[in-house]
Design an enzyme around this catalytic site. Structure first.
Site, mmCIF file in Angstrom:
data_model
loop_
_atom_site.group_PDB
_atom_site.id
_atom_site.type_symbol
_atom_site.label_atom_id
_atom_site.label_comp_id
_atom_site.label_asym_id
_atom_site.label_seq_id
_atom_site.Cartn_x
_atom_site.Cartn_y
_atom_site.Cartn_z
ATOM 1 N N LEU A 74 62.277 32.244 -14.556
ATOM 2 C CA LEU A 74 60.780 32.613 -14.858
ATOM 3 C C LEU A 74 60.183 31.712 -15.927
ATOM 4 O O LEU A 74 58.902 30.996 -15.835
ATOM 5 C CB LEU A 74 60.489 34.067 -15.399
ATOM 6 N N GLU A 99 67.911 22.206 -6.940
ATOM 7 C CA GLU A 99 67.399 23.554 -6.535
ATOM 8 C C GLU A 99 67.776 24.042 -5.253
ATOM 9 O O GLU A 99 67.469 23.314 -4.328
ATOM 10 C CB GLU A 99 65.722 23.186 -6.404
ATOM 11 N N CYS A 113 61.129 19.979 -13.995
ATOM 12 C CA CYS A 113 60.820 21.140 -14.975
ATOM 13 C C CYS A 113 61.144 20.349 -16.503
ATOM 14 O O CYS A 113 61.956 19.624 -16.399
ATOM 15 C CB CYS A 113 61.786 22.165 -14.872
ATOM 16 N N GLU A 170 77.812 17.095 -11.263
ATOM 17 C CA GLU A 170 78.835 17.930 -12.206
ATOM 18 C C GLU A 170 78.837 19.274 -12.015
ATOM 19 O O GLU A 170 77.761 19.941 -11.549
ATOM 20 C CB GLU A 170 77.950 17.621 -13.748
ATOM 21 N N CYS A 186 73.628 25.016 -19.901
ATOM 22 C CA CYS A 186 72.495 25.072 -18.714
ATOM 23 C C CYS A 186 71.443 24.063 -18.869
ATOM 24 O O CYS A 186 70.784 23.920 -19.947
ATOM 25 C CB CYS A 186 71.851 26.342 -18.942
ATOM 26 N N CYS A 219 67.258 16.569 -9.407
ATOM 27 C CA CYS A 219 66.586 17.434 -8.575
ATOM 28 C C CYS A 219 65.020 16.955 -8.513
ATOM 29 O O CYS A 219 64.589 16.237 -9.554
ATOM 30 C CB CYS A 219 66.630 18.822 -9.556
ATOM 31 N N CYS A 264 64.323 20.454 -18.440
ATOM 32 C CA CYS A 264 65.525 20.215 -17.638
ATOM 33 C C CYS A 264 65.890 18.849 -17.645
ATOM 34 O O CYS A 264 65.241 18.050 -17.016
ATOM 35 C CB CYS A 264 65.609 21.067 -16.570
ATOM 36 N N ASN A 300 68.442 24.410 -24.710
ATOM 37 C CA ASN A 300 69.342 23.495 -25.165
ATOM 38 C C ASN A 300 68.844 22.167 -25.344
ATOM 39 O O ASN A 300 68.087 21.835 -24.069
ATOM 40 C CB ASN A 300 70.625 23.621 -23.992
ATOM 41 N N CYS A 327 79.920 27.048 -12.359
ATOM 42 C CA CYS A 327 78.277 26.494 -12.227
ATOM 43 C C CYS A 327 78.375 25.468 -11.478
ATOM 44 O O CYS A 327 78.972 24.499 -11.817
ATOM 45 C CB CYS A 327 77.888 26.677 -13.695
HETATM 46 N N1 SAH Z 1 67.122 24.929 -9.871
HETATM 47 C C1 SAH Z 1 67.509 26.171 -10.349
HETATM 48 C C2 SAH Z 1 68.995 26.306 -10.387
HETATM 49 C C3 SAH Z 1 69.551 25.100 -11.411
HETATM 50 S S1 SAH Z 1 68.778 25.152 -13.154
HETATM 51 C C4 SAH Z 1 66.359 26.998 -11.258
HETATM 52 O O1 SAH Z 1 65.854 26.037 -11.845
HETATM 53 O O2 SAH Z 1 66.756 27.923 -11.303
HETATM 54 C C5 SAH Z 1 69.822 26.532 -14.043
HETATM 55 C C6 SAH Z 1 69.326 27.223 -14.906
HETATM 56 O O3 SAH Z 1 69.309 26.476 -16.097
HETATM 57 C C7 SAH Z 1 67.712 27.692 -14.962
HETATM 58 O O4 SAH Z 1 67.384 28.847 -15.370
HETATM 59 C C8 SAH Z 1 67.089 26.793 -15.695
HETATM 60 O O5 SAH Z 1 65.869 27.090 -16.119
HETATM 61 C C9 SAH Z 1 67.997 26.664 -16.994
HETATM 62 N N2 SAH Z 1 67.892 25.475 -17.778
HETATM 63 C C10 SAH Z 1 67.248 24.165 -17.421
HETATM 64 N N3 SAH Z 1 67.202 23.442 -18.434
HETATM 65 C C11 SAH Z 1 67.643 24.180 -19.539
HETATM 66 C C12 SAH Z 1 67.668 23.760 -20.911
HETATM 67 N N4 SAH Z 1 67.270 22.690 -21.464
HETATM 68 N N5 SAH Z 1 68.242 24.680 -21.607
HETATM 69 C C13 SAH Z 1 68.525 25.841 -21.201
HETATM 70 N N6 SAH Z 1 68.515 26.237 -19.974
HETATM 71 C C14 SAH Z 1 67.996 25.452 -19.097
HETATM 72 FE FE1 SF4 Z 2 65.208 21.522 -10.715
HETATM 73 FE FE2 SF4 Z 2 66.034 23.644 -11.650
HETATM 74 FE FE3 SF4 Z 2 66.321 21.692 -13.424
HETATM 75 FE FE4 SF4 Z 2 63.908 22.558 -12.643
HETATM 76 S S1 SF4 Z 2 65.377 23.872 -13.741
HETATM 77 S S2 SF4 Z 2 64.187 20.634 -12.576
HETATM 78 S S3 SF4 Z 2 64.394 23.513 -10.388
HETATM 79 S S4 SF4 Z 2 67.464 22.178 -11.470
#
Ligand code: SAH
Ligand code: SF4
Length: 356
Positions: A220, A165, A120, A96, A345, A116, A123, A295, A109
């Site tokens: 962070l 990532e 996390c 996507e 995101c 991934c 996510c 989200n 984006c």
């Molecule tokens: N893997 C990289 C880039 C992709 S994630 C990273 O982790 O930075 C892109 C952004 O979306 C990151 O800041 C991530 O923390 C954020 N993100 C992930 N899950 C989310 C959620 N459920 N709600 C809001 N932001 C989220």
């Molecule tokens: Fe991967 Fe970024 Fe999602 Fe963490 S926040 S699982 S590093 S895509």
């Protein structure tokens, strides 16, 4: 029967393509011509590369493929201008890409992996698991194929914040940056490209030492190791002190400000001590905070701690932000555009990973 595996031409940097032409007894400038056809004229067939001799077009067609992704579906948000693009790869994975229009700033984006591996807890992509890295061609074509739909100059900014990532698909991320910033195509300036990472110190340093000098965002999400490790397992391997050393290095070498992304999670990272710790970190390097409302990822039916995560309320986010600002920290609050189509995101995850 010819079973030769063709190379993805969009996986090559300009200098690699120059090497190729030299190796077949052609002149180097052919590479710039091809780049021009690929990335300015957005051709989809070698035979359309009009400035190349016919024989050479045939030779390219024999050695390379132009196929990367196929656009399958465009979803439009009803709440905002956000659009989500579903692409399929040649081996039938789906990925996507999200376009977030915003007046004079239209941001694309893009994804770097199918899924991934970093898991996390907040996510959707993490919950989906990892399938494979995207190739350079697959990364850049998310931009070039959407640019083709919307006109070349429509997209002004690219953020590597989609699925995956970028720094664990490091070589391909570098290759994509090379193509995006190349003088020989519809070049995107380095100030309009942001790579977001969960924090892989060696690669952050290597990115700093690369020629691209794009903007860096660090996910962070907590200023404390114990909390961060709970929601981001990658922190157990690369603790915060090491990651922060690496981003300090990045900021110094590239002369850029680091963006700290900070998802607001109720009771987890929105306390008074979080404000103090965040302030301390921000004062230690040129930086700003991008506060992100959490989200929901309920559409993925996650298990364990993921199920327990709740968003900080709007009012509490406002208080948190104003206390940080009282400490002279620059804070932006990110819009949650595209929530209704799971295009915000961290909501990017394709349920049917394989299309067939
Ligand atoms: N893997 C990289 C880039 C992709 S994630 C990273 O982790 O930075 C892109 C952004 O979306 C990151 O800041 C991530 O923390 C954020 N993100 C992930 N899950 C989310 C959620 N459920 N709600 C809001 N932001 C989220
Ligand atoms: Fe991967 Fe970024 Fe999602 Fe963490 S926040 S699982 S590093 S895509």
């Amino acid at each position: 029967m010819n079973s030769k595996k063709k190379i993805e031409i969009k996986g090559l940097t300009l200098s690699e393509l120059e090497q190729y032409f030299l190796s077949i007894g052609e002149k180097k400038f052919r590479a710039s011509q091809v780049f021009n056809w690929l990335y300015n004229n957005l051709v989809t067939k070698f035979e359309d590369m009009g400035t190349l001799p016919k024989g050479l077009r045939k030779k390219l067609n024999y050695d390379f493929t132009l196929k990367t992704l196929t656009l399958k579906e465009v979803q439009n948000s009803t709440l905002s201008e956000t659009k989500k693009f579903l692409f399929s790869t040649q081996d039938d994975y789906s990925i996507e890409t999200v376009l977030i229009p915003g007046g004079d700033r239209n941001t694309l984006c893009i994804s770097t992996q199918v899924g991934c591996p970093l898991d996390c807890k907040f996510c959707a992509t993490g919950v989906m698991g990892f399938k494979r890295n995207l190739t350079i061609g697959e990364i850049v074509d998310q931009y070039f194929l959407t640019a083709k739909e919307f006109g070349k100059n429509f997209i002004s900014n690219i953020v590597f914040m989609g699925m995956g990532e970028p720094l664990i698909n490091f070589q391909n991320t570098l290759g994509a940056l090379d193509i995006f910033t190349s003088q020989h195509n519809n070049r995107i300036s380095r100030n309009r490209i942001t790579v977001s990472t969960s924090g892989i110190p060696d690669q952050i340093r290597a990115l700093a030492d690369s020629p691209y000098r794009i903007k860096l965002a660090l996910s962070l999400h907590s200023a404390f190791d114990d909390v961060r490790s709970k929601i981001m397992p990658v922190n157990k391997r690369f603790p915060l002190a090491d990651v922060l050393d690496a981003v300090r290095y990045y900021s110094k070498i590239t002369d850029t400000r680091i963006t700290f992304e900070y998802i607001m999670l109720k009771g987890i990272n929105d306390r008074e001590e979080d404000i103090r710790a965040l302030t301390k970190i921000c004062r230690s390097l040129p930086s700003k905070i991008n506060v992100i409302p959490f989200n929901s990822i309920a559409h993925m039916s996650p298990e364990g701690i993921s199920q327990e995560l709740e968003p900080t309320s709007k009012v509490d986010i406002e208080t948190f932000v104003s206390k940080l600002r009282d400490n002279y920290i620059t804070v932006m609050v990110r819009d949650t555009q595209g929530d209704d189509i799971a295009a915000a995101c961290g909501q990017l995850a394709t349920k049917n990973i394989k299309l067939t």
